[in-house]
Motif scaffolding. Structure first.
Motif, PDB file in Angstrom:
ATOM      1  N   ALA A 195       0.801  -1.124   0.019  1.00  0.00           N
ATOM      2  CA  ALA A 195      -0.053   0.023  -0.040  1.00  0.00           C
ATOM      3  C   ALA A 195       0.832   1.206   0.108  1.00  0.00           C
ATOM      4  CB  ALA A 195      -0.875   0.044   1.079  1.00  0.00           C
ATOM      5  N   VAL A 196       2.097   1.247   0.736  1.00  0.00           N
ATOM      6  CA  VAL A 196       2.918   2.232   0.497  1.00  0.00           C
ATOM      7  C   VAL A 196       3.598   2.505  -0.684  1.00  0.00           C
ATOM      8  CG1 VAL A 196       5.153   3.237   1.692  1.00  0.00           C
ATOM      9  CG2 VAL A 196       3.296   2.087   3.295  1.00  0.00           C
ATOM     10  N   VAL A 197       3.926   1.571  -1.318  1.00  0.00           N
ATOM     11  CA  VAL A 197       4.423   1.908  -2.462  1.00  0.00           C
ATOM     12  C   VAL A 197       3.462   2.473  -3.788  1.00  0.00           C
ATOM     13  CG1 VAL A 197       5.449   0.607  -4.756  1.00  0.00           C
ATOM     14  CG2 VAL A 197       6.184  -0.075  -2.389  1.00  0.00           C
ATOM     15  N   GLN A 198       2.214   1.641  -3.540  1.00  0.00           N
ATOM     16  CA  GLN A 198       1.001   2.027  -4.499  1.00  0.00           C
ATOM     17  C   GLN A 198       0.744   3.665  -4.229  1.00  0.00           C
ATOM     18  OE1 GLN A 198      -0.276   0.436  -6.794  1.00  0.00           O
ATOM     19  NE2 GLN A 198       1.101  -1.409  -6.465  1.00  0.00           N
ATOM     20  N   ALA A 199       0.974   4.155  -2.972  1.00  0.00           N
ATOM     21  CA  ALA A 199       0.755   5.456  -2.509  1.00  0.00           C
ATOM     22  C   ALA A 199       1.801   6.450  -3.097  1.00  0.00           C
ATOM     23  CB  ALA A 199       0.470   5.693  -0.954  1.00  0.00           C
ATOM     24  N   GLY A 200       2.752   5.579  -3.517  1.00  0.00           N
ATOM     25  CA  GLY A 200       3.953   6.849  -4.019  1.00  0.00           C
ATOM     26  C   GLY A 200       5.143   7.284  -3.056  1.00  0.00           C
ATOM     27  N   ALA A 201       5.043   6.751  -2.035  1.00  0.00           N
ATOM     28  CA  ALA A 201       6.060   6.903  -0.874  1.00  0.00           C
ATOM     29  C   ALA A 201       7.505   6.406  -1.420  1.00  0.00           C
ATOM     30  CB  ALA A 201       5.795   6.072   0.376  1.00  0.00           C
ATOM     31  N   GLU A 202       8.503   7.362  -1.190  1.00  0.00           N
ATOM     32  CA  GLU A 202       9.740   7.054  -1.428  1.00  0.00           C
ATOM     33  C   GLU A 202      10.507   6.621  -0.236  1.00  0.00           C
ATOM     34  OE1 GLU A 202      10.264  11.006  -4.278  1.00  0.00           O
ATOM     35  OE2 GLU A 202      10.261  11.057  -2.270  1.00  0.00           O
ATOM     36  N   ALA A 203      10.056   6.877   0.947  1.00  0.00           N
ATOM     37  CA  ALA A 203      10.550   6.269   2.209  1.00  0.00           C
ATOM     38  C   ALA A 203       9.621   5.883   3.149  1.00  0.00           C
ATOM     39  CB  ALA A 203      11.536   7.276   2.823  1.00  0.00           C
ATOM     40  N   TYR A 204       9.723   4.944   4.063  1.00  0.00           N
ATOM     41  CA  TYR A 204       8.569   4.349   5.080  1.00  0.00           C
ATOM     42  C   TYR A 204       9.201   4.188   6.297  1.00  0.00           C
ATOM     43  CZ  TYR A 204       4.912   1.224   6.605  1.00  0.00           C
ATOM     44  OH  TYR A 204       3.771   0.650   7.270  1.00  0.00           O
ATOM     45  N   LEU A 205       8.680   4.940   7.311  1.00  0.00           N
ATOM     46  CA  LEU A 205       9.148   4.652   8.847  1.00  0.00           C
ATOM     47  C   LEU A 205       8.351   3.835   9.492  1.00  0.00           C
ATOM     48  CD1 LEU A 205      10.759   5.484  11.091  1.00  0.00           C
ATOM     49  CD2 LEU A 205       9.591   7.405  11.432  1.00  0.00           C
ATOM     50  N   THR A 206       8.732   2.640   9.892  1.00  0.00           N
ATOM     51  CA  THR A 206       7.691   1.686  10.620  1.00  0.00           C
ATOM     52  C   THR A 206       8.669   0.908  11.622  1.00  0.00           C
ATOM     53  OG1 THR A 206       5.938  -0.015  10.628  1.00  0.00           O
ATOM     54  CG2 THR A 206       7.705   0.122   9.123  1.00  0.00           C
ATOM     55  N   SER A 207       8.281  -0.381  11.996  1.00  0.00           N
ATOM     56  CA  SER A 207       9.055  -1.325  12.724  1.00  0.00           C
ATOM     57  C   SER A 207       8.697  -2.548  12.646  1.00  0.00           C
ATOM     58  CB  SER A 207       8.736  -1.003  14.248  1.00  0.00           C
ATOM     59  OG  SER A 207       7.498  -1.466  14.898  1.00  0.00           O
ATOM     60  N   ASP A 208       9.468  -3.474  13.170  1.00  0.00           N
ATOM     61  CA  ASP A 208       9.343  -4.908  13.084  1.00  0.00           C
ATOM     62  C   ASP A 208       9.448  -5.726  11.912  1.00  0.00           C
ATOM     63  OD1 ASP A 208       8.933  -4.810  15.771  1.00  0.00           O
ATOM     64  OD2 ASP A 208       6.765  -5.022  15.713  1.00  0.00           O
ATOM     65  N   CYS A 209      10.364  -5.057  10.834  1.00  0.00           N
ATOM     66  CA  CYS A 209      10.513  -5.612   9.636  1.00  0.00           C
ATOM     67  C   CYS A 209      11.329  -6.872   9.520  1.00  0.00           C
ATOM     68  CB  CYS A 209      10.795  -4.481   8.606  1.00  0.00           C
ATOM     69  SG  CYS A 209       9.593  -3.173   8.607  1.00  0.00           S
ATOM     70  N   LYS A 210      10.962  -7.865   8.764  1.00  0.00           N
ATOM     71  CA  LYS A 210      11.617  -8.677   8.448  1.00  0.00           C
ATOM     72  C   LYS A 210      12.732  -8.949   7.348  1.00  0.00           C
ATOM     73  CE  LYS A 210       8.170 -12.110  10.170  1.00  0.00           C
ATOM     74  NZ  LYS A 210       7.205 -13.263   9.983  1.00  0.00           N
ATOM     75  N   PHE A 211      13.803  -9.808   7.093  1.00  0.00           N
ATOM     76  CA  PHE A 211      14.807  -9.857   6.285  1.00  0.00           C
ATOM     77  C   PHE A 211      14.170  -9.613   5.048  1.00  0.00           C
ATOM     78  CE2 PHE A 211      17.588 -11.976   3.174  1.00  0.00           C
ATOM     79  CZ  PHE A 211      18.766 -11.426   3.659  1.00  0.00           C
ATOM     80  N   HIS A 212      13.377 -10.525   4.610  1.00  0.00           N
ATOM     81  CA  HIS A 212      12.844 -10.299   3.047  1.00  0.00           C
ATOM     82  C   HIS A 212      11.854  -9.348   2.828  1.00  0.00           C
ATOM     83  CE1 HIS A 212      14.611 -14.287   1.750  1.00  0.00           C
ATOM     84  NE2 HIS A 212      14.330 -14.522   2.963  1.00  0.00           N
ATOM     85  N   GLN A 213      11.153  -8.583   3.781  1.00  0.00           N
ATOM     86  CA  GLN A 213      10.443  -7.606   3.890  1.00  0.00           C
ATOM     87  C   GLN A 213      11.538  -6.076   3.459  1.00  0.00           C
ATOM     88  OE1 GLN A 213       8.693  -7.546   7.379  1.00  0.00           O
ATOM     89  NE2 GLN A 213       6.815  -8.670   6.625  1.00  0.00           N
ATOM     90  N   PHE A 214      12.812  -6.080   3.840  1.00  0.00           N
ATOM     91  CA  PHE A 214      13.936  -5.146   3.407  1.00  0.00           C
ATOM     92  C   PHE A 214      13.941  -5.402   1.857  1.00  0.00           C
ATOM     93  CE2 PHE A 214      14.362  -4.607   7.954  1.00  0.00           C
ATOM     94  CZ  PHE A 214      14.495  -3.222   8.358  1.00  0.00           C
TER      95      PHE A 214
END
Length: 267
Positions: A195-214
């Motif tokens: 959803a963040v990519v679809q919204a056109g964001a260039e950077a996304y601040l959040t937490s609890d991300c896994k290796f393959h999500q990076f």
């Protein structure tokens, strides 16, 4: 303001009916305190350390009778309360000392001036709107503009200064690339990458991300920034103290015993 009046006011702003099906918002323990004047200790997570803080404050004459938390105490199929276990001990202490526990979780995430809006305000984002709308004007996460655009290096420095996380984890990116459109979501937000990519964001601040999500973020041209669960949600607790005070709560304080359960060893 009585506790019943406080809860009525809060639920008029952040309705527990908005919570997700898997969530548990609202009263966790109500030991017969609804008609008492509200004395509120705000925290991110209701733990024994926070309960002991509330009891200590009571013993020094402070009128604490409610722990107001973001995370639920009772969550994920608790089917018994036992002495010696954290939730059982919390329940025993709550009834013994007449200290209620109330949680506002996914309803507080969606509402205006909730967890996501506070992050957006700390980064001074403009033209802010929800990443995933759930109803008019509300929803999960926020996306907005940095005006003017800044380098990724400067954005990371700003996040470090504002949130003071023990560590920032970032997907591979050029430090000097310009960042204008930023998405934020406090707590565990990796499931919103699409959803963040679809919204056109260039950077996304959040937490609890896994290796393959990076990996996914890198492959899709998104700078994924993980500042940790505690660092991305604790600021909203601080803001909630201010909001409760303005609403008429005579005694309200931010817990000093809230904990970041991730510790980093630096040998």
């Amino acid at each position: 303001m009585k506790i019943s009046e406080l809860i009525k006011w809060f639920e008029g702003w952040a309705n527990p009916a908005w919570q997700e099906k898997w969530d548990n918002c609202g009263w966790q323990i109500e030991p017969g305190i609804l008609t008492e004047p509200a004395g509120v200790l705000v925290c991110l997570t209701p733990t024994l350390a926070v309960m002991e803080e509330a009891i200590t404050l009571q013993q020094t004459g402070e009128p604490v009778n409610l722990i107001f938390a973001h995370h639920p105490l009772i969550f994920g199929g608790v089917d018994r309360l036992c002495s010696g276990e954290a939730i059982g001990e919390m329940a025993k202490l709550a009834f013994t000392h007449h200290i209620g526990i109330y949680s506002a979780h996914t309803n507080f995430d969606q509402v205006n001036h909730g967890t996501a809006d506070v992050l957006a305000q700390w980064l001074n984002l403009k033209q802010v709107k929800p990443i995933v709308p759930t109803q008019p004007g509300l929803g999960y996460g926020r996306i907005g503009q940095l005006e003017p655009a800044v380098s990724l290096r400067d954005l990371l420095t700003l996040i470090q200064e504002k949130l003071q996380p023990p560590e920032l984890i970032v997907s591979p990116a050029e430090p000097e690339q310009r960042i204008r459109r930023v998405a934020v979501l406090g707590g565990s937000g990796a499931s919103y990458i699409d959803a963040v990519v679809q919204a056109g964001a260039e950077a996304y601040l959040t937490s609890d991300c896994k290796f393959h999500q990076f990996q996914e973020a890198r492959d899709r041209g998104l700078v994924l920034i993980d500042a940790g669960h505690y660092a991305t949600e604790r600021p909203a607790c601080d803001r909630l103290v201010q909001k409760l005070s303005k609403a008429g709560v005579d005694w309200v304080k931010l817990s000093t015993q809230d904990e970041d359960f991730r510790q980093f060893f630096r040998g």
